[in-house]
Design an enzyme around this catalytic site. Structure first.
Site, mmCIF file in Angstrom:
data_model
loop_
_atom_site.group_PDB
_atom_site.id
_atom_site.type_symbol
_atom_site.label_atom_id
_atom_site.label_comp_id
_atom_site.label_asym_id
_atom_site.label_seq_id
_atom_site.Cartn_x
_atom_site.Cartn_y
_atom_site.Cartn_z
ATOM 1 N N GLU A 149 0.810 -1.231 0.000
ATOM 2 C CA GLU A 149 0.000 0.000 0.000
ATOM 3 C C GLU A 149 0.841 1.279 0.000
ATOM 4 O O GLU A 149 0.672 2.149 0.851
ATOM 5 C CB GLU A 149 -0.972 -0.021 1.181
ATOM 6 C CG GLU A 149 -1.917 -1.205 1.114
ATOM 7 C CD GLU A 149 -2.805 -1.351 2.356
ATOM 8 O OE1 GLU A 149 -2.790 -0.461 3.215
ATOM 9 O OE2 GLU A 149 -3.512 -2.371 2.450
ATOM 10 N N ASN A 190 1.882 -5.181 -3.042
ATOM 11 C CA ASN A 190 0.497 -5.530 -2.738
ATOM 12 C C ASN A 190 -0.309 -4.266 -2.432
ATOM 13 O O ASN A 190 0.126 -3.437 -1.630
ATOM 14 C CB ASN A 190 0.506 -6.458 -1.509
ATOM 15 C CG ASN A 190 -0.831 -7.079 -1.186
ATOM 16 O OD1 ASN A 190 -1.473 -7.666 -2.063
ATOM 17 N ND2 ASN A 190 -1.253 -6.990 0.073
ATOM 18 N N HIS A 226 -10.462 -5.571 -2.289
ATOM 19 C CA HIS A 226 -11.495 -5.160 -1.321
ATOM 20 C C HIS A 226 -12.543 -4.365 -2.099
ATOM 21 O O HIS A 226 -12.398 -3.162 -2.321
ATOM 22 C CB HIS A 226 -10.866 -4.333 -0.199
ATOM 23 C CG HIS A 226 -9.905 -5.119 0.641
ATOM 24 N ND1 HIS A 226 -10.297 -6.212 1.388
ATOM 25 C CD2 HIS A 226 -8.569 -4.992 0.833
ATOM 26 C CE1 HIS A 226 -9.236 -6.711 2.014
ATOM 27 N NE2 HIS A 226 -8.178 -5.995 1.688
ATOM 28 N N GLU A 256 -6.512 -10.457 -1.233
ATOM 29 C CA GLU A 256 -7.323 -10.183 -0.033
ATOM 30 C C GLU A 256 -8.784 -9.996 -0.424
ATOM 31 O O GLU A 256 -9.481 -9.117 0.095
ATOM 32 C CB GLU A 256 -6.819 -8.914 0.686
ATOM 33 C CG GLU A 256 -5.361 -8.965 1.076
ATOM 34 C CD GLU A 256 -4.886 -7.712 1.815
ATOM 35 O OE1 GLU A 256 -5.724 -6.906 2.266
ATOM 36 O OE2 GLU A 256 -3.670 -7.542 1.942
ATOM 37 N N ASP A 258 -12.515 -9.599 -0.840
ATOM 38 C CA ASP A 258 -13.830 -9.606 -0.192
ATOM 39 C C ASP A 258 -14.692 -8.581 -0.917
ATOM 40 O O ASP A 258 -14.182 -7.612 -1.461
ATOM 41 C CB ASP A 258 -13.775 -9.366 1.331
ATOM 42 C CG ASP A 258 -12.968 -8.152 1.755
ATOM 43 O OD1 ASP A 258 -12.864 -7.184 0.979
ATOM 44 O OD2 ASP A 258 -12.433 -8.169 2.883
HETATM 45 O O1 G3I Z 1 -4.406 -7.217 18.888
HETATM 46 C C1 G3I Z 1 -5.166 -6.136 19.413
HETATM 47 C C2 G3I Z 1 -5.779 -6.509 20.709
HETATM 48 O O2 G3I Z 1 -4.748 -6.733 21.648
HETATM 49 C C3 G3I Z 1 -6.697 -5.387 21.175
HETATM 50 O O3 G3I Z 1 -7.361 -5.770 22.334
HETATM 51 C C4 G3I Z 1 -7.720 -5.063 20.093
HETATM 52 C C5 G3I Z 1 -8.599 -3.882 20.473
HETATM 53 O O4 G3I Z 1 -9.223 -3.319 19.346
HETATM 54 O O5 G3I Z 1 -7.052 -4.742 18.910
HETATM 55 C C6 G3I Z 1 -6.248 -5.789 18.421
HETATM 56 O O6 G3I Z 1 -5.654 -5.379 17.254
HETATM 57 C C7 G3I Z 1 -6.482 -5.327 16.111
HETATM 58 C C8 G3I Z 1 -5.872 -6.215 15.043
HETATM 59 O O7 G3I Z 1 -6.598 -6.093 13.835
HETATM 60 C C9 G3I Z 1 -5.855 -7.680 15.467
HETATM 61 O O8 G3I Z 1 -7.163 -8.125 15.658
HETATM 62 C C10 G3I Z 1 -6.557 -3.904 15.618
HETATM 63 O O9 G3I Z 1 -7.264 -3.112 16.544
HETATM 64 C C11 G3I Z 1 -7.234 -3.845 14.276
HETATM 65 O O10 G3I Z 1 -7.127 -2.528 13.759
HETATM 66 C C12 G3I Z 1 -6.554 -4.794 13.318
HETATM 67 O O11 G3I Z 1 -7.222 -4.712 12.081
HETATM 68 C C13 G3I Z 1 -6.576 -5.334 10.997
HETATM 69 C C14 G3I Z 1 -6.227 -4.292 9.950
HETATM 70 O O12 G3I Z 1 -5.647 -4.940 8.820
HETATM 71 C C15 G3I Z 1 -5.242 -3.277 10.477
HETATM 72 O O13 G3I Z 1 -4.884 -2.379 9.483
HETATM 73 C C16 G3I Z 1 -7.519 -6.351 10.400
HETATM 74 O O14 G3I Z 1 -7.719 -7.415 11.335
HETATM 75 C C17 G3I Z 1 -6.934 -6.921 9.100
HETATM 76 O O15 G3I Z 1 -7.902 -7.701 8.469
HETATM 77 C C18 G3I Z 1 -6.561 -5.785 8.188
HETATM 78 O O16 G3I Z 1 -5.970 -6.335 7.034
HETATM 79 C C19 G3I Z 1 -5.564 -5.393 6.044
HETATM 80 C C20 G3I Z 1 -4.340 -5.990 5.347
HETATM 81 O O17 G3I Z 1 -3.361 -6.307 6.280
HETATM 82 C C21 G3I Z 1 -3.797 -5.023 4.296
HETATM 83 N N1 G3I Z 1 -4.836 -4.640 3.361
HETATM 84 C C22 G3I Z 1 -6.063 -4.115 3.953
HETATM 85 C C23 G3I Z 1 -6.626 -5.115 4.967
HETATM 86 C C24 G3I Z 1 -7.959 -4.629 5.536
HETATM 87 O O18 G3I Z 1 -7.804 -3.461 6.265
#
Ligand code: G3I
Length: 417
Positions: A149, A190, A226, A256, A258
């Site tokens: 990105e 990516n 996405h 990715e 969806d």
């Molecule tokens: O691990 C912490 C946890 O300790 C805490 O309690 C909780 C509270 O909100 O947050 C947890 O972290 C979260 C993490 O996912 C793991 O679950 C983050 O808040 C959350 O923001 C994070 O989101 C991820 C996101 O990337 C971050 O940018 C999504 O799961 C994940 O699906 C998403 O994936 C991205 C790809 O890597 C890149 N392309 C876009 C895609 C969608 O955004």
């Protein structure tokens, strides 16, 4: 007869199950995969059991566990407890592993994003990170998303500590470091919204050219995919965009995928549109010789990043939140099965009843057919029992040998039953 049951019978005869990865491989792709959510693997048995099914998902990606904030939260302190969760599942099941991701502005610890760096010190930080993380997973990853990105939707370079320190030189620095750390994995750029073939796509093309001009290695470009139900480009438009990158000598993949509904719950017609959109995306990969596979960003609507990021939207995946297969699952399996059973010749076919743009059949590849069942008969070729006899993009026989009749299973697949 229910479509999965029908396909099971057809593919059992060829030693292939009618599940997504098996169909994808039979259609000539390397895999059909999904990301795995680290937090749910050990807490949800149904989720884990589906993830374990290599016939359904031949490739896994850690959703969050290999990112910089998970692997090097403090400088020089490396931890792989989260990244190893999905990597371990893939290893146990013999599934391919896509690895994600190394140099990204997001999920970047503040010691990196807020540090005071010059070119020399930040290059050392990047190389140390890549060397350690890729070194830990060396030999396990089919591909690594090396740079993620780096482009804004308007086609400008995305601001980050990397851009402000190096301008675009950090691309080649990162790809070179990746090659040194694991010479046998595919190195990817990516990004999302490349699918629309606009300014962002132009800039991503330029990124690949910048890396190549620097003499650094780059093997692939990941289209994250996405997308939004009803706003997904046609199969032929998507294939055209993929080919802009394969023309540069790199492979491509949907990494990715969806396709979210703008509002949920979705109507039954919106679910059908979602299925058509998924089929167009997967079909475009089948139409491009350098497209190696499709990865969905989770498989069940029970767990997805979307509602947090886009409140009120979602249900973007192939299984519903009760782990039932949605119409989109059937559409994906059908478009894969259609290619697997009979790769169509170069020709465009339009069905008047389909409102979305029909797929272009502009390529023929060397992908293997599982079976070809057409048979010569007076008055034209006729399919034998179980053979395909219709569907979007189908240009083979549309009649069946007696006593079988051609039955429409869905817009993509009709069969002699
Ligand atoms: O691990 C912490 C946890 O300790 C805490 O309690 C909780 C509270 O909100 O947050 C947890 O972290 C979260 C993490 O996912 C793991 O679950 C983050 O808040 C959350 O923001 C994070 O989101 C991820 C996101 O990337 C971050 O940018 C999504 O799961 C994940 O699906 C998403 O994936 C991205 C790809 O890597 C890149 N392309 C876009 C895609 C969608 O955004």
């Amino acid at each position: 007869m229910h479509l999965p049951t029908v396909l099971s019978v057809v593919f059992a005869a060829a030693g292939v199950t009618a599940q997504l990865n098996d169909l994808a491989v039979a259609a000539g792709l390397k895999y059909f995969g999904t990301c795995g959510s680290e937090g749910n693997i050990n807490s949800d048995t149904t989720y884990r059991n589906i993830l374990n099914n290599k016939s359904e998902f031949g490739q896994l990606v850690p959703e969050n566990g290999q990112k910089w904030d998970a692997t090097e939260p403090s400088r020089g302190q490396f931890t792989y407890s989260s990244g190893d969760i999905v990597a371990g599942v893939a290893k146990q099941n013999g599934q391919l592993l896509r690895c994600h991701t190394l140099v990204w502005y997001s999920q970047l610890p503040s010691w990196v994003s807020g540090g005071s760096w010059n070119r020399s010190t930040l290059q050392s930080v990047i190389e140390t990170h890549i060397n350690n993380v890729m070194g830990h997973y060396k030999g396990q990853c089919y591909a690594w998303d090396v740079v993620n990105e780096a482009v804004n939707d308007d086609g400008t370079w995305r601001p980050s500590v990397f851009l402000s320190t190096f301008n675009t030189d950090y691309f080649a620095i990162s790809f070179r470091a990746a090659k040194a750390a694991d010479p046998n994995t595919k190195l990817y750029y990516n990004d999302y919204n490349l699918e629309y073939n606009q300014a962002k796509t132009d800039r991503a093309v330029e990124l690949v050219k910048i890396v190549q001009a620097a003499g650094a290695p780059i093997d692939g470009v990941g289209f994250q995919g996405h997308l939004i139900v009803g706003s997904t480009p046609s199969r032929s438009a998507l294939a055209t965009t993929l080919k802009r990158f394969t023309a540069l000598g790199v492979e491509v993949a949907y990494t990715e995928l969806d396709i979210r509904h703008s509002s949920v719950p979705a109507s039954s017609s919106a679910l059908v549109t979602q299925g058509n959109d998924f089929a167009n995306v997967v079909g475009s990969c089948l139409d491009v010789a350098g497209c190696v596979g499709v990865t969905i960003w989770g498989f069940t609507d029970k767990y997805s990043w979307i509602p947090q990021t886009f409140p009120g939207q979602g249900d973007a995946l192939l299984y519903n939140s009760n782990f039932g297969k949605k119409p989109a699952w059937t559409s994906v399996s059908s478009v894969l099965a259609a290619k697997a059973t009979n790769p169509p010749p170069a020709q465009t076919t339009t069905l008047a009843t389909i409102t979305t743009a029909p797929p272009a059949q502009t390529t023929t590849t060397s992908r293997p057919a599982v079976s070809t069942t057409s048979a010569a008969a007076p008055g034209g070729a006729q399919q034998t029992r179980w053979g395909q006899c219709g569907g979007i993009g189908w240009s083979g026989p549309t009649a069946c040998q007696s006593p079988w009749t051609c039955q429409v299973l869905n817009p993509y697949y009709s069969q002699c039953l």
